[in-house]
Design a protein around this motif. Structure first.
Motif, PDB file in Angstrom:
ATOM      1  N   GLY A 152       0.292  -0.971  -5.174  1.00  0.00           N
ATOM      2  CA  GLY A 152       0.726  -1.258  -3.811  1.00  0.00           C
ATOM      3  C   GLY A 152       0.471  -0.131  -2.842  1.00  0.00           C
ATOM      4  O   GLY A 152       0.879  -0.205  -1.676  1.00  0.00           O
ATOM      5  N   SER A 153      -0.206   0.948  -3.312  1.00  0.00           N
ATOM      6  CA  SER A 153      -0.653   2.054  -2.442  1.00  0.00           C
ATOM      7  C   SER A 153       0.499   2.700  -1.676  1.00  0.00           C
ATOM      8  O   SER A 153       0.352   3.110  -0.519  1.00  0.00           O
ATOM      9  CB  SER A 153      -1.728   1.563  -1.458  1.00  0.00           C
ATOM     10  OG  SER A 153      -2.846   1.046  -2.135  1.00  0.00           O
ATOM     11  N   TYR A 154       1.639   2.845  -2.344  1.00  0.00           N
ATOM     12  CA  TYR A 154       2.830   3.325  -1.646  1.00  0.00           C
ATOM     13  C   TYR A 154       2.662   4.698  -1.006  1.00  0.00           C
ATOM     14  O   TYR A 154       3.192   4.968   0.076  1.00  0.00           O
ATOM     15  CB  TYR A 154       4.036   3.337  -2.588  1.00  0.00           C
ATOM     16  CG  TYR A 154       4.017   4.367  -3.698  1.00  0.00           C
ATOM     17  CD1 TYR A 154       4.734   5.540  -3.581  1.00  0.00           C
ATOM     18  CD2 TYR A 154       3.306   4.144  -4.873  1.00  0.00           C
ATOM     19  CE1 TYR A 154       4.741   6.486  -4.613  1.00  0.00           C
ATOM     20  CE2 TYR A 154       3.300   5.072  -5.896  1.00  0.00           C
ATOM     21  CZ  TYR A 154       4.014   6.242  -5.761  1.00  0.00           C
ATOM     22  OH  TYR A 154       4.011   7.169  -6.778  1.00  0.00           O
ATOM     23  N   VAL A 155       1.913   5.592  -1.650  1.00  0.00           N
ATOM     24  CA  VAL A 155       1.806   6.955  -1.113  1.00  0.00           C
ATOM     25  C   VAL A 155       0.988   7.014   0.172  1.00  0.00           C
ATOM     26  O   VAL A 155       1.013   8.027   0.879  1.00  0.00           O
ATOM     27  CB  VAL A 155       1.198   7.920  -2.149  1.00  0.00           C
ATOM     28  CG1 VAL A 155       2.123   8.101  -3.330  1.00  0.00           C
ATOM     29  CG2 VAL A 155      -0.173   7.454  -2.595  1.00  0.00           C
ATOM     30  N   TYR A 156       0.271   5.944   0.500  1.00  0.00           N
ATOM     31  CA  TYR A 156      -0.563   5.926   1.698  1.00  0.00           C
ATOM     32  C   TYR A 156       0.160   5.325   2.904  1.00  0.00           C
ATOM     33  O   TYR A 156      -0.410   5.275   4.001  1.00  0.00           O
ATOM     34  CB  TYR A 156      -1.842   5.125   1.435  1.00  0.00           C
ATOM     35  CG  TYR A 156      -2.747   5.757   0.406  1.00  0.00           C
ATOM     36  CD1 TYR A 156      -3.718   6.692   0.769  1.00  0.00           C
ATOM     37  CD2 TYR A 156      -2.631   5.427  -0.944  1.00  0.00           C
ATOM     38  CE1 TYR A 156      -4.540   7.273  -0.176  1.00  0.00           C
ATOM     39  CE2 TYR A 156      -3.461   6.009  -1.903  1.00  0.00           C
ATOM     40  CZ  TYR A 156      -4.412   6.931  -1.509  1.00  0.00           C
ATOM     41  OH  TYR A 156      -5.226   7.516  -2.456  1.00  0.00           O
ATOM     42  N   LEU A 157       1.384   4.868   2.711  1.00  0.00           N
ATOM     43  CA  LEU A 157       2.097   4.158   3.763  1.00  0.00           C
ATOM     44  C   LEU A 157       3.177   5.025   4.392  1.00  0.00           C
ATOM     45  O   LEU A 157       3.782   5.877   3.737  1.00  0.00           O
ATOM     46  CB  LEU A 157       2.736   2.890   3.202  1.00  0.00           C
ATOM     47  CG  LEU A 157       1.787   1.844   2.631  1.00  0.00           C
ATOM     48  CD1 LEU A 157       2.573   0.694   2.029  1.00  0.00           C
ATOM     49  CD2 LEU A 157       0.840   1.335   3.697  1.00  0.00           C
ATOM     50  N   SER A 158       3.441   4.768   5.667  1.00  0.00           N
ATOM     51  CA  SER A 158       4.535   5.448   6.345  1.00  0.00           C
ATOM     52  C   SER A 158       5.867   4.882   5.863  1.00  0.00           C
ATOM     53  O   SER A 158       5.933   3.814   5.244  1.00  0.00           O
ATOM     54  CB  SER A 158       4.422   5.262   7.854  1.00  0.00           C
ATOM     55  OG  SER A 158       4.678   3.904   8.203  1.00  0.00           O
ATOM     56  N   GLN A 159       6.937   5.600   6.173  1.00  0.00           N
ATOM     57  CA  GLN A 159       8.267   5.125   5.793  1.00  0.00           C
ATOM     58  C   GLN A 159       8.561   3.770   6.422  1.00  0.00           C
ATOM     59  O   GLN A 159       9.141   2.878   5.779  1.00  0.00           O
ATOM     60  CB  GLN A 159       9.303   6.159   6.234  1.00  0.00           C
ATOM     61  CG  GLN A 159      10.664   5.996   5.604  1.00  0.00           C
ATOM     62  CD  GLN A 159      11.565   7.161   5.948  1.00  0.00           C
ATOM     63  OE1 GLN A 159      12.480   7.022   6.756  1.00  0.00           O
ATOM     64  NE2 GLN A 159      11.308   8.317   5.358  1.00  0.00           N
TER      65      GLN A 159
ATOM     66  N   GLY B  40       9.047   6.401  -4.450  1.00  0.00           N
ATOM     67  CA  GLY B  40       8.586   7.761  -4.653  1.00  0.00           C
ATOM     68  C   GLY B  40       8.003   8.392  -3.395  1.00  0.00           C
ATOM     69  O   GLY B  40       7.371   7.728  -2.576  1.00  0.00           O
ATOM     70  N   ALA B  41       8.209   9.693  -3.228  1.00  0.00           N
ATOM     71  CA  ALA B  41       7.680  10.457  -2.098  1.00  0.00           C
ATOM     72  C   ALA B  41       7.701  11.935  -2.465  1.00  0.00           C
ATOM     73  O   ALA B  41       8.338  12.337  -3.450  1.00  0.00           O
ATOM     74  CB  ALA B  41       8.498  10.205  -0.829  1.00  0.00           C
ATOM     75  N   LEU B  42       7.031  12.750  -1.651  1.00  0.00           N
ATOM     76  CA  LEU B  42       6.926  14.179  -1.955  1.00  0.00           C
ATOM     77  C   LEU B  42       8.273  14.895  -1.845  1.00  0.00           C
ATOM     78  O   LEU B  42       8.556  15.804  -2.626  1.00  0.00           O
ATOM     79  CB  LEU B  42       5.927  14.846  -1.003  1.00  0.00           C
ATOM     80  CG  LEU B  42       4.445  14.594  -1.281  1.00  0.00           C
ATOM     81  CD1 LEU B  42       3.603  15.143  -0.140  1.00  0.00           C
ATOM     82  CD2 LEU B  42       4.024  15.227  -2.601  1.00  0.00           C
TER      83      LEU B  42
END
Length: 297
Positions: free
Chosen positions: A45-52, A76-78
């Protein structure tokens, strides 16, 4: 919820934003097929490429479109503060559970990862699945760390990386982990190519990219596992070997799944965030051939 088939759809998008109608159709298709749960905002779902804000919107649309099927949302996020914000947005949207990978740029220590899960679990009112994906996070869980994290009250499942191709080796790995976690915590296999082996080795769930596009076929494999028909699991999974070969040859499942979605009309081109691209030219023709060969077109 963390048993059976958990189907992970793409988040179709372009550089202008999420393709909401296509996402809704993907989720509705999975709900109508009767999957056990839907996992949005995973790696597929490419979550790391999306804004909050985009992630909150995906969670909302998915829950609204899934009817009575539980939706598990990746958070998940940094930074921990962003993980907590994603968790809150997922819960506000009505998610039945969340999925958390230890995302990092600097390499994390075991204690930092444990503290992340402990902090997040204190804020949750829904169950959490630990997302163990060293291929993207570059963090490797030990079984002992899994055992510590699994004691946290909100942890209900562990999504483990692909297991060995040999069933007995895979079973030993699953049993070794199971001895360290509470009885109520399930173990789910990821890595579609070895999912059949994982299910035969005793995994409770299949967290499936393939199921996010072709739920009927994935449900057949999962159903065989639930009936204890080990031979049927093997037969059905091995029949899909041409597809698993695509995963191996093109660096994993994401580009292959996105290409499959475009070819079958489930997503319009482009459907991945730049700089990622779906397969083109001769590589795309190969995917088309496999679709026809397997009767998935």
């Amino acid at each position: 919820m963390f048993t059976g088939l958990s189907a992970f759809p793409l988040t179709p998008m372009n550089e202008k934003g999420i393709k909401e109608r296509e996402l809704i159709c993907l989720v509705e298709h999975l709900a109508n097929a009767g999957v056990d749960s839907i996992g949005v905002l995973g790696s597929t779902g490419s979550y790391v490429y999306l804004s909050q804000e985009e992630r909150a919107r995906v969670a909302q649309l998915s829950v609204e479109s899934a009817a009575s099927v539980p939706v598990v949302v990746g958070i998940g996020a940094l930074r921990t503060r962003d993980v907590l914000a994603n968790a809150e947005n997922a819960q506000k949207a009505g998610a039945s559970g969340v999925l958390l990978a230890p995302v990092s740029y600097q390499k994390l220590t075991d204690n930092e990862v444990f503290d992340l899960y402990e902090t997040v679990c204190r804020s949750l009112s829904v169950p959490l699945c630990v997302y163990d994906n060293p291929g993207t996070t570059h963090f490797e869980f030990s079984d002992e760390l899994h055992g510590r994290i699994a004691q946290l009250s909100q942890v209900h499942s562990i999504k483990i990386p692909p297991v060995a191709d040999e069933v007995e080796v895979a079973r030993a790995r699953v049993e070794r982990l199971r001895k360290l976690i509470p009885d109520g915590v399930t173990i789910g296999i990821s890595g579609d190519a070895v999912a059949g082996v994982g299910l035969r080795a005793g995994c409770d769930a299949w967290y499936s990219v393939f199921g996010g596009l072709f739920p009927r076929q994935a449900l057949a494999i999962t159903g065989a596992a639930q009936k204890g028909d080990m031979q049927l699991i093997q037969t059905l999974s091995e029949a899909l070997e041409p597809l698993w070969a695509l995963y191996r040859d093109y660096g994993g499942s994401l580009r292959v799944a996105a290409t499959l979605a475009e070819i079958t009309g489930k997503a319009s081109q482009p459907c991945l965030p730049q700089p990622l691209k779906t397969l083109q030219g001769d590589d795309r023709k190969r995917v088309e051939h496999v679709l026809e060969q397997l009767g998935l077109a």
